[in-house]
Design a protein around this motif. Structure first.
Motif, PDB file in Angstrom:
ATOM      1  N   PHE A 198       0.889  -1.359  -0.025  1.00 32.01           N
ATOM      2  CA  PHE A 198      -0.278  -0.037   0.031  1.00 32.01           C
ATOM      3  C   PHE A 198       1.092   1.025  -0.103  1.00 32.01           C
ATOM      4  CE2 PHE A 198      -3.187  -2.720   2.445  1.00 32.01           C
ATOM      5  CZ  PHE A 198      -3.743  -3.119   1.366  1.00 32.01           C
ATOM      6  N   ARG A 199       0.223   2.595  -0.150  1.00 33.40           N
ATOM      7  CA  ARG A 199       0.847   3.634  -0.098  1.00 33.40           C
ATOM      8  C   ARG A 199       0.406   4.505   1.104  1.00 33.40           C
ATOM      9  NH1 ARG A 199       2.459   6.858  -5.639  1.00 33.40           N
ATOM     10  NH2 ARG A 199       4.000   8.517  -4.666  1.00 33.40           N
ATOM     11  N   ARG A 200       1.430   5.018   1.913  1.00 30.70           N
ATOM     12  CA  ARG A 200       0.836   5.675   2.972  1.00 30.70           C
ATOM     13  C   ARG A 200       0.252   7.086   2.778  1.00 30.70           C
ATOM     14  NH1 ARG A 200       2.904   3.431   7.730  1.00 30.70           N
ATOM     15  NH2 ARG A 200       4.568   2.187   7.607  1.00 30.70           N
ATOM     16  N   ASN A 201       0.799   7.820   1.688  1.00 25.95           N
ATOM     17  CA  ASN A 201       0.193   8.998   1.416  1.00 25.95           C
ATOM     18  C   ASN A 201      -0.623   8.936   0.336  1.00 25.95           C
ATOM     19  OD1 ASN A 201      -0.028  11.852   0.326  1.00 25.95           O
ATOM     20  ND2 ASN A 201       2.016  12.431   1.130  1.00 25.95           N
ATOM     21  N   LEU A 202      -1.812   8.784   0.468  1.00 27.74           N
ATOM     22  CA  LEU A 202      -2.958   8.600  -0.378  1.00 27.74           C
ATOM     23  C   LEU A 202      -3.207   9.721  -1.260  1.00 27.74           C
ATOM     24  CD1 LEU A 202      -5.305   6.623   2.033  1.00 27.74           C
ATOM     25  CD2 LEU A 202      -3.728   5.582   0.314  1.00 27.74           C
ATOM     26  N   LEU A 203      -2.793  10.824  -0.685  1.00 23.26           N
ATOM     27  CA  LEU A 203      -2.902  12.012  -1.608  1.00 23.26           C
ATOM     28  C   LEU A 203      -2.141  11.888  -2.994  1.00 23.26           C
ATOM     29  CD1 LEU A 203      -4.058  15.082  -2.489  1.00 23.26           C
ATOM     30  CD2 LEU A 203      -2.453  15.932  -1.024  1.00 23.26           C
ATOM     31  N   ARG A 204      -0.772  11.687  -2.804  1.00 27.32           N
ATOM     32  CA  ARG A 204       0.026  11.512  -3.816  1.00 27.32           C
ATOM     33  C   ARG A 204      -0.252  10.175  -4.900  1.00 27.32           C
ATOM     34  NH1 ARG A 204       5.206  13.748  -4.280  1.00 27.32           N
ATOM     35  NH2 ARG A 204       5.824  14.912  -2.372  1.00 27.32           N
ATOM     36  N   ARG A 205      -0.895   9.251  -4.301  1.00 29.28           N
ATOM     37  CA  ARG A 205      -1.518   8.212  -5.019  1.00 29.28           C
ATOM     38  C   ARG A 205      -2.716   8.529  -5.747  1.00 29.28           C
ATOM     39  NH1 ARG A 205      -6.303   5.302  -4.327  1.00 29.28           N
ATOM     40  NH2 ARG A 205      -6.268   3.342  -5.653  1.00 29.28           N
ATOM     41  N   LEU A 206      -3.548   9.478  -5.135  1.00 29.66           N
ATOM     42  CA  LEU A 206      -4.549  10.178  -6.085  1.00 29.66           C
ATOM     43  C   LEU A 206      -4.039  11.015  -7.249  1.00 29.66           C
ATOM     44  CD1 LEU A 206      -7.583  11.048  -6.388  1.00 29.66           C
ATOM     45  CD2 LEU A 206      -7.468  12.746  -4.897  1.00 29.66           C
ATOM     46  N   ILE A 207      -3.010  12.036  -6.901  1.00 22.56           N
ATOM     47  CA  ILE A 207      -2.665  12.723  -8.039  1.00 22.56           C
ATOM     48  C   ILE A 207      -1.942  11.788  -9.117  1.00 22.56           C
ATOM     49  CG2 ILE A 207      -0.627  14.612  -8.673  1.00 22.56           C
ATOM     50  CD1 ILE A 207      -3.240  15.464  -6.756  1.00 22.56           C
ATOM     51  N   SER A 208      -1.412  10.787  -8.795  1.00 21.94           N
ATOM     52  CA  SER A 208      -0.946   9.703  -9.700  1.00 21.94           C
ATOM     53  C   SER A 208      -1.807   9.163 -10.735  1.00 21.94           C
ATOM     54  CB  SER A 208       0.037   8.629  -9.014  1.00 21.94           C
ATOM     55  OG  SER A 208       0.624   7.797  -9.927  1.00 21.94           O
ATOM     56  N   LEU A 209      -3.047   8.817  -9.830  1.00 20.45           N
ATOM     57  CA  LEU A 209      -4.237   8.190 -10.479  1.00 20.45           C
ATOM     58  C   LEU A 209      -4.661   9.333 -11.559  1.00 20.45           C
ATOM     59  CD1 LEU A 209      -6.294   6.556  -7.873  1.00 20.45           C
ATOM     60  CD2 LEU A 209      -5.374   5.323  -9.912  1.00 20.45           C
ATOM     61  N   LEU A 210      -4.903  10.522 -11.314  1.00 20.46           N
ATOM     62  CA  LEU A 210      -5.549  11.503 -12.152  1.00 20.46           C
ATOM     63  C   LEU A 210      -4.520  11.757 -13.258  1.00 20.46           C
ATOM     64  CD1 LEU A 210      -6.632  14.081  -9.331  1.00 20.46           C
ATOM     65  CD2 LEU A 210      -8.178  12.571 -10.866  1.00 20.46           C
ATOM     66  N   ALA A 211      -3.041  11.773 -13.017  1.00 21.79           N
ATOM     67  CA  ALA A 211      -2.400  12.167 -13.960  1.00 21.79           C
ATOM     68  C   ALA A 211      -2.193  10.870 -15.270  1.00 21.79           C
ATOM     69  CB  ALA A 211      -0.766  12.351 -13.517  1.00 21.79           C
ATOM     70  N   ASN A 212      -2.294   9.666 -14.588  1.00 24.55           N
ATOM     71  CA  ASN A 212      -2.408   8.390 -15.370  1.00 24.55           C
ATOM     72  C   ASN A 212      -3.606   8.501 -16.316  1.00 24.55           C
ATOM     73  OD1 ASN A 212      -0.940   5.794 -16.192  1.00 24.55           O
ATOM     74  ND2 ASN A 212      -2.906   5.057 -15.193  1.00 24.55           N
ATOM     75  N   SER A 213      -4.538   8.832 -15.810  1.00 24.52           N
ATOM     76  CA  SER A 213      -6.172   8.896 -16.382  1.00 24.52           C
ATOM     77  C   SER A 213      -6.014  10.078 -17.631  1.00 24.52           C
ATOM     78  CB  SER A 213      -7.256   9.323 -15.487  1.00 24.52           C
ATOM     79  OG  SER A 213      -8.381   9.549 -16.233  1.00 24.52           O
ATOM     80  N   TYR A 214      -5.112  11.048 -17.256  1.00 27.48           N
ATOM     81  CA  TYR A 214      -5.047  12.313 -18.350  1.00 27.48           C
ATOM     82  C   TYR A 214      -4.269  11.466 -19.559  1.00 27.48           C
ATOM     83  CZ  TYR A 214      -2.878  16.023 -20.581  1.00 27.48           C
ATOM     84  OH  TYR A 214      -2.468  16.819 -21.671  1.00 27.48           O
ATOM     85  N   ASP A 215      -3.244  10.637 -19.018  1.00 32.16           N
ATOM     86  CA  ASP A 215      -2.293  10.309 -20.015  1.00 32.16           C
ATOM     87  C   ASP A 215      -2.775   9.254 -21.073  1.00 32.16           C
ATOM     88  OD1 ASP A 215       0.792   9.921 -21.069  1.00 32.16           O
ATOM     89  OD2 ASP A 215       0.214   7.807 -20.419  1.00 32.16           O
ATOM     90  N   LYS A 216      -3.839   8.390 -20.421  1.00 35.49           N
ATOM     91  CA  LYS A 216      -4.512   7.349 -21.455  1.00 35.49           C
ATOM     92  C   LYS A 216      -5.385   8.286 -22.398  1.00 35.49           C
ATOM     93  CE  LYS A 216      -5.334   4.061 -17.646  1.00 35.49           C
ATOM     94  NZ  LYS A 216      -6.857   3.234 -16.879  1.00 35.49           N
ATOM     95  N   ASP A 217      -5.855   9.452 -22.210  1.00 31.25           N
ATOM     96  CA  ASP A 217      -6.347  10.102 -23.315  1.00 31.25           C
ATOM     97  C   ASP A 217      -5.365  11.087 -24.130  1.00 31.25           C
ATOM     98  OD1 ASP A 217      -9.006   8.967 -22.503  1.00 31.25           O
ATOM     99  OD2 ASP A 217      -9.077  10.459 -20.931  1.00 31.25           O
ATOM    100  N   ALA A 218      -4.451  11.625 -23.672  1.00 35.57           N
ATOM    101  CA  ALA A 218      -3.896  12.751 -24.311  1.00 35.57           C
ATOM    102  C   ALA A 218      -2.702  11.917 -24.964  1.00 35.57           C
ATOM    103  CB  ALA A 218      -3.363  13.511 -23.419  1.00 35.57           C
ATOM    104  N   LYS A 219      -2.070  10.884 -24.451  1.00 38.80           N
ATOM    105  CA  LYS A 219      -0.847  10.111 -24.761  1.00 38.80           C
ATOM    106  C   LYS A 219       0.166  10.998 -25.389  1.00 38.80           C
ATOM    107  CE  LYS A 219      -3.691   6.263 -26.346  1.00 38.80           C
ATOM    108  NZ  LYS A 219      -4.931   6.570 -25.837  1.00 38.80           N
TER     109      LYS A 219
END
Length: 340
Positions: A198-219
């Motif tokens: 798991f990841r202790r800092n769940l805020l950093r995990r959330l930012i990584s999720l949002l950035a990865n979601s953007y990358d799926k579309d924008a590439k």
């Protein structure tokens, strides 16, 4: 007439000659040595039986192979697969351990798996339950796990006949919690060890999720989506994007991630498992030694070719940082603003 000499007990201790003196010394020395050796034998025999009572010791004999002595608790987790797709040949006598990495997206599980796979005796086969068709029900899941643990699941990570530990990566939202009763029973019955990451800092995990979601579309990387990067250039390109966090969903998202992790630990508490945090592994590489010991592996230096995308303070990675900071101030998630 000569008067006969009367015998006295003291005469036993009167040394008549040097020869008699030497014989007596040797006799006393021999007796003392015998007593010492006898006491040592009795002591060692007692210790042996005490240890035998505290440790249930077994010698494994599979495929006409002979193995070192293992403790009883290890036996259930040592397996000798007979794959249908190839022969283990000279490694048929080497026991194999089964494992599953249970995690959540963007928690460092991809990086962690590359570290494990850098070990010459580990095969971790990725997110095998990412495809929905492989998790339609518990029976399908168990059948696929049988295939994996029988060494018949062929992937780029397969070490084939010389594998000493075989497993895969499993996200909690891919059926692991939905069918947890059947899976826990399978783990306990088949001797599968769970590795929670798991990841202790769940805020950093959330930012990584949002950035990865953007990358799926924008590439942005030449029209290619990459969840993980392998060069500083790729990481720099992807790190340029700063997500805008939805304030109404921020705390619910953090709370849900925390609850999901806690629920997983509760559901799988009866299994043999180890709990790891991404931040701890980054800061202390001895954690990797703990994992290798947990899997019964010879210690090796584990390496990964992945390059971290998001570095530095969160204030430089979030578009609406001031709003996020204000929202989390005074909550139990406030520490996420400063902790790495």
């Amino acid at each position: 007439m000569e008067i006969p000499k009367i015998w006295k007990p003291q005469d036993l201790f009167v040394i008549k000659s040097p020869k008699q003196s030497l014989r007596l010394v040797l006799l006393v020395f021999a007796v003392l040595c015998g007593i010492y050796i006898l006491s040592m034998c009795i002591n060692q025999t007692s210790n042996y039986f005490l240890q035998a009572k505290s440790l249930s010791i077994h010698v494994i004999n599979r495929h006409n192979c002979h193995y070192p002595i293992f403790q009883e608790e290890d036996i259930h987790y040592l397996h000798f697969p007979k794959p249908q797709t190839f022969s283990r040949e000279e490694c048929a006598c080497n026991p194999v351990r089964f494992f599953a990495i249970l995690s959540m997206q963007r928690s460092g599980s991809g990086w962690f798996e590359t570290l494990l796979n850098s070990h010459m005796n580990v095969s971790s086969n990725g997110e095998i339950f990412g495809a929905k068709s492989r998790r339609t029900n518990a029976s399908v899941i168990l059948e696929i796990m049988d295939n994996v643990f029988n060494l018949d699941w062929i992937s780029s990570s397969s070490k084939n006949e010389c594998t000493a530990a075989i497993g895969f990566k499993w996200m909690l939202n891919q059926g692991a919690l939905e069918y947890h009763e059947e899976i826990v029973d399978y783990f306990n019955r088949r001797g599968v060890s769970a590795i929670f990451l798991f990841r202790r800092n769940l805020l950093r995990r959330l930012i990584s999720l949002l950035a990865n979601s953007y990358d799926k579309d924008a590439k942005p990387l030449n029209g290619t989506h990459k969840s993980h990067t392998h060069s500083p250039y790729e990481a720099k390109v992807l790190a340029k994007y700063k997500p805008m966090v939805n304030m109404s969903l921020l705390i619910p998202n953090l709370r849900n991630a925390q609850r999901k992790g806690n629920r997983a630990l509760e559901c799988f508490k009866s299994t043999r498992h180890i709990l790891l945090y991404y931040e701890d592994i980054v800061q202390n590489r001895t954690k990797l030694a703990d994992v290798q010991e947990f899997l019964g592996l010879p210690q090796r230096e584990l390496k990964s070719g992945q390059v971290k995308i998001h570095n530095g303070p969160l204030s430089q990675q979030i578009e609406n940082w001031d709003e996020v900071q204000k929202k989390l101030k005074g909550t139990k998630y406030e520490t996420f603003l400063t902790k790495d």
